[in-house]
Design a protein around this motif. Structure first.
Motif, PDB file in Angstrom:
ATOM      1  N   ASP A 223      65.711 -27.729  87.024  1.00 29.99           N
ATOM      2  CA  ASP A 223      66.198 -28.035  85.685  1.00 29.99           C
ATOM      3  C   ASP A 223      65.163 -28.872  84.934  1.00 29.99           C
ATOM      4  OD1 ASP A 223      68.199 -27.879  83.657  1.00 29.99           O
ATOM      5  OD2 ASP A 223      68.742 -29.977  84.059  1.00 29.99           O
ATOM      6  N   TRP A 224      65.075 -28.637  83.613  1.00 38.55           N
ATOM      7  CA  TRP A 224      64.226 -29.417  82.718  1.00 38.55           C
ATOM      8  C   TRP A 224      65.038 -30.566  82.130  1.00 38.55           C
ATOM      9  CZ3 TRP A 224      59.050 -28.290  81.842  1.00 38.55           C
ATOM     10  CH2 TRP A 224      58.598 -26.996  82.170  1.00 38.55           C
ATOM     11  N   SER A 225      64.363 -31.666  81.849  1.00 37.89           N
ATOM     12  CA  SER A 225      65.021 -32.784  81.182  1.00 37.89           C
ATOM     13  C   SER A 225      65.144 -32.508  79.688  1.00 37.89           C
ATOM     14  CB  SER A 225      64.225 -34.075  81.393  1.00 37.89           C
ATOM     15  OG  SER A 225      64.700 -35.098  80.539  1.00 37.89           O
ATOM     16  N   PRO A 226      66.342 -32.674  79.103  1.00 36.32           N
ATOM     17  CA  PRO A 226      66.465 -32.526  77.652  1.00 36.32           C
ATOM     18  C   PRO A 226      65.987 -33.760  76.900  1.00 36.32           C
ATOM     19  CG  PRO A 226      68.592 -33.047  78.603  1.00 36.32           C
ATOM     20  CD  PRO A 226      67.643 -32.904  79.751  1.00 36.32           C
ATOM     21  N   MET A 227      65.718 -34.851  77.630  1.00 30.69           N
ATOM     22  CA  MET A 227      65.336 -36.106  76.992  1.00 30.69           C
ATOM     23  C   MET A 227      63.838 -36.377  77.074  1.00 30.69           C
ATOM     24  SD  MET A 227      68.120 -37.324  75.788  1.00 30.69           S
ATOM     25  CE  MET A 227      67.595 -38.992  75.414  1.00 30.69           C
ATOM     26  N   GLN A 228      63.198 -36.003  78.169  1.00 30.91           N
ATOM     27  CA  GLN A 228      61.780 -36.263  78.390  1.00 30.91           C
ATOM     28  C   GLN A 228      61.031 -34.933  78.370  1.00 30.91           C
ATOM     29  OE1 GLN A 228      60.028 -39.341  78.954  1.00 30.91           O
ATOM     30  NE2 GLN A 228      58.317 -37.947  78.607  1.00 30.91           N
ATOM     31  N   GLU A 229      60.279 -34.665  77.322  1.00 30.06           N
ATOM     32  CA  GLU A 229      59.608 -33.384  77.176  1.00 30.06           C
ATOM     33  C   GLU A 229      58.692 -33.092  78.359  1.00 30.06           C
ATOM     34  OE1 GLU A 229      56.444 -31.086  74.211  1.00 30.06           O
ATOM     35  OE2 GLU A 229      57.675 -32.737  73.437  1.00 30.06           O
ATOM     36  N   GLY A 230      58.858 -31.918  78.929  1.00 30.60           N
ATOM     37  CA  GLY A 230      57.981 -31.459  80.002  1.00 30.60           C
ATOM     38  C   GLY A 230      58.378 -31.889  81.390  1.00 30.60           C
ATOM     39  N   ARG A 231      59.337 -32.794  81.534  1.00 28.28           N
ATOM     40  CA  ARG A 231      59.743 -33.234  82.881  1.00 28.28           C
ATOM     41  C   ARG A 231      60.779 -32.262  83.452  1.00 28.28           C
ATOM     42  NH1 ARG A 231      61.646 -39.213  83.271  1.00 28.28           N
ATOM     43  NH2 ARG A 231      59.433 -39.560  83.723  1.00 28.28           N
ATOM     44  N   PHE A 232      60.575 -31.883  84.714  1.00 26.26           N
ATOM     45  CA  PHE A 232      61.584 -31.064  85.390  1.00 26.26           C
ATOM     46  C   PHE A 232      61.632 -31.424  86.861  1.00 26.26           C
ATOM     47  CE2 PHE A 232      57.744 -28.600  85.980  1.00 26.26           C
ATOM     48  CZ  PHE A 232      57.907 -27.828  87.131  1.00 26.26           C
ATOM     49  N   ALA A 233      62.702 -30.991  87.525  1.00 30.02           N
ATOM     50  CA  ALA A 233      62.901 -31.301  88.941  1.00 30.02           C
ATOM     51  C   ALA A 233      63.255 -30.031  89.688  1.00 30.02           C
ATOM     52  CB  ALA A 233      63.999 -32.344  89.124  1.00 30.02           C
ATOM     53  N   THR A 234      62.884 -29.999  90.972  1.00 30.12           N
ATOM     54  CA  THR A 234      63.171 -28.850  91.834  1.00 30.12           C
ATOM     55  C   THR A 234      63.694 -29.342  93.179  1.00 30.12           C
ATOM     56  OG1 THR A 234      60.822 -28.841  92.496  1.00 30.12           O
ATOM     57  CG2 THR A 234      61.490 -27.289  90.781  1.00 30.12           C
ATOM     58  N   HIS A 244      58.749 -33.429  88.591  1.00 30.16           N
ATOM     59  CA  HIS A 244      57.427 -33.077  88.071  1.00 30.16           C
ATOM     60  C   HIS A 244      57.327 -33.563  86.623  1.00 30.16           C
ATOM     61  CE1 HIS A 244      57.560 -30.419  91.587  1.00 30.16           C
ATOM     62  NE2 HIS A 244      58.697 -29.939  91.098  1.00 30.16           N
ATOM     63  N   SER A 245      56.342 -34.422  86.370  1.00 30.92           N
ATOM     64  CA  SER A 245      56.172 -35.010  85.040  1.00 30.92           C
ATOM     65  C   SER A 245      54.857 -34.553  84.437  1.00 30.92           C
ATOM     66  CB  SER A 245      56.213 -36.533  85.129  1.00 30.92           C
ATOM     67  OG  SER A 245      57.469 -36.969  85.646  1.00 30.92           O
ATOM     68  N   PRO A 246      54.832 -34.276  83.124  1.00 31.11           N
ATOM     69  CA  PRO A 246      53.618 -33.736  82.492  1.00 31.11           C
ATOM     70  C   PRO A 246      52.499 -34.766  82.433  1.00 31.11           C
ATOM     71  CG  PRO A 246      55.278 -34.254  80.840  1.00 31.11           C
ATOM     72  CD  PRO A 246      55.932 -34.450  82.163  1.00 31.11           C
ATOM     73  N   ARG A 247      51.280 -34.263  82.485  1.00 31.25           N
ATOM     74  CA  ARG A 247      50.092 -35.092  82.302  1.00 31.25           C
ATOM     75  C   ARG A 247      49.029 -34.237  81.618  1.00 31.25           C
ATOM     76  NH1 ARG A 247      48.175 -35.378  88.685  1.00 31.25           N
ATOM     77  NH2 ARG A 247      47.350 -33.254  88.785  1.00 31.25           N
ATOM     78  N   ASP A 248      47.924 -34.853  81.246  1.00 33.44           N
ATOM     79  CA  ASP A 248      46.837 -34.138  80.557  1.00 33.44           C
ATOM     80  C   ASP A 248      47.347 -33.425  79.316  1.00 33.44           C
ATOM     81  OD1 ASP A 248      45.219 -34.983  82.637  1.00 33.44           O
ATOM     82  OD2 ASP A 248      45.409 -33.101  83.749  1.00 33.44           O
ATOM     83  N   GLY A 249      48.236 -34.103  78.573  1.00 31.11           N
ATOM     84  CA  GLY A 249      48.737 -33.514  77.339  1.00 31.11           C
ATOM     85  C   GLY A 249      49.677 -32.353  77.534  1.00 31.11           C
ATOM     86  N   GLY A 250      50.280 -32.270  78.691  1.00 31.51           N
ATOM     87  CA  GLY A 250      51.218 -31.193  78.965  1.00 31.51           C
ATOM     88  C   GLY A 250      50.596 -29.963  79.560  1.00 31.51           C
TER      89      GLY A 250
END
Length: 454
Positions: A223-234, A244-250
């Protein structure tokens, strides 16, 4: 002169040689009239609602009631699909006028691993299949196109292995994450594929994932987080969750250390609609757990939600943020008030046992906090309005002798039952077309809008 008299007159005029022919003609005519009368009687016979569990009498068959749907379209993909998602578009919110257009991404379960793919779909000309009322302001001119099929356009992205779960990023809908049966998590940018439906000269879409991650085993929780852009969990079948959190500008993602707590396979994950660091999970250990990504030691709360059975799916209410729904392998569906589940023995605020086979998917309505859709391996999708309470007048009407026992047993909160698919695996409300639902099953993809207002 009726038809039989005509045949008799012909026989008398032409002599005995034609008597046999006339007799045969009269017999065929009588049979045709009997068939016509039987068909007319069947058409005029009162309809009886069929409820799962009812036995059909000899000669009876189930017929779809077209009047139950404002819109109903069925498609048959090349391969079965366990998971798909709706790709949000720029065509507007709360679209009511027909015909509709929608975009989706669907993962395959092909017979050979190398044949799997993600299919990006544009479905347009989704017309009504029931004539609108004269007072329906949203009908447009669609009553002239009731028999027209929708237009389907597709683009394919190669995918290594079957797709167990697919989700579109809420903030960047053309970014897709998948969990494969190989144990790998992939992120794809389907932007070119979507744009190519509308723009000429768009370069071919990339066939490669833009990011990959390996679990120790396959899984279904994503699922993706609706609050934190680009963050998702598996979460996988080895009981492990990664965030999993975004880095390097996504352009890439960093993954957390394994988050442990479940004692059996993790089946589903749902991020909080209001807290960027909080998510819920469920698993084959019968529990629902609440986590905070800032605490890597384990879950903050553990609830024995469905004792003795797998918890297959959960859904976090986006409009009433303290409500969570869970569906289990025994067909049970429960509603939880997160304000009161701090104790291990917390009780649900509602428990429904209508479905008799495993719950495969459930989702809250995107704008109505009391409406929930549920699918099951019993080949049904049920729609519920949890705000409905039993009233005495309705109970008395239901108790009438003319009402079948199976109908009286239906919960008053049950609004609608959709059938006609084999092994429904996932459902989604369309977030921009009120009342529209899409389902994937072993044999088909259905796009429909119930006549019941939801």
């Amino acid at each position: 002169m009726d038809d039989e008299a005509k045949a008799a007159a012909i026989a008398a005029a032409d002599g005995d040689d034609n008597a046999e022919v006339a007799s045969k003609a009269m017999e065929e005519l009588r049979q045709a009239q009997q068939m016509e009368a039987a068909e007319e009687a069947q058409a005029n016979a009162p309809r009886q609602m069929w409820v799962p569990g009812m036995q059909l009498a000899d000669g009876e068959e189930l017929v779809m009631d077209q009047s139950a749907y404002v819109m109903y379209h069925a498609l048959r993909p090349e391969w079965p699909s366990l998971s798909f998602d709706i790709i949000r578009d720029g065509l507007g919110e709360r679209r009511g006028r027909f015909p509709h257009t929608m975009y989706m991404a669907m993962g395959s379960q092909a017979s050979r691993p190398q044949d799997n793919k993600i299919t990006i779909m544009k479905l347009s000309d989704l017309h009504r299949t029931q004539a609108p009322d004269e007072s329906d302001a949203e009908s447009g001119d669609d009553d002239d196109h009731l028999d027209e099929d929708p237009v389907l356009e597709t683009r394919n992205l190669r995918h290594r292995g079957g797709v167990n779960r697919l989700r579109s990023c809420p903030q960047r809908p053309q970014v897709l994450a998948t969990f494969a049966d190989t144990g790998h998590v992939h992120v794809f940018d389907a932007g070119n594929a979507v744009r190519s439906f509308e723009e000429r000269g768009v370069p071919p879409q990339s066939q490669k994932a833009i990011w990959n991650f390996s679990h120790r085993d396959e899984g279904y929780a994503l699922d993706w987080s609706p609050m934190q852009e680009g963050r998702f969990a598996t979460g996988d079948n080895k009981k492990i969750i990664h965030v999993h959190s975004p880095r390097d500008g996504g352009a890439a993602w960093g993954s957390s250390q394994p988050m442990k707590g479940h004692t059996a396979a993790v089946e589903d994950i749902q991020f909080s609609p209001s807290e960027a660091t909080v998510f819920a999970s469920c698993g084959c250990d019968g529990t629902v757990r609440i986590w905070d990504v800032r605490n890597g030691k384990g879950p903050m709360i553990t609830v024995a939600a469905h004792i003795g059975t797998d918890v297959n799916v959960i859904s976090w209410n986006r409009n009433m943020e303290y409500l969570l729904a869970s569906g289990a392998d025994d067909g049970g569906m429960k509603i939880w008030d997160l304000r009161s589940i701090s104790a291990q023995e917390a009780a649900p605020i509602a428990h429904y046992t209508y479905h008799q086979e495993p719950i495969t998917s459930l989702e809250w309505h995107p704008t109505d906090e009391s409406v929930l859709a549920v699918s099951s391996d019993d080949d049904q999708l049920s729609i519920w309005d949890l705000s409905v309470e039993e009233d005495e007048e309705a109970m008395q009407a239901a108790a009438a002798p003319s009402v079948a026992e199976s109908v009286r047993a239906l919960p008053p909160q049950l609004l609608f039952i959709h059938q006609g698919q084999h092994l429904i695996k996932e459902l989604h409300f369309h977030p921009q077309i009120p009342g529209a639902i899409v389902t994937t099953a072993f044999d088909s993809l259905n796009v429909f809008k119930p006549a019941t207002a939801i």
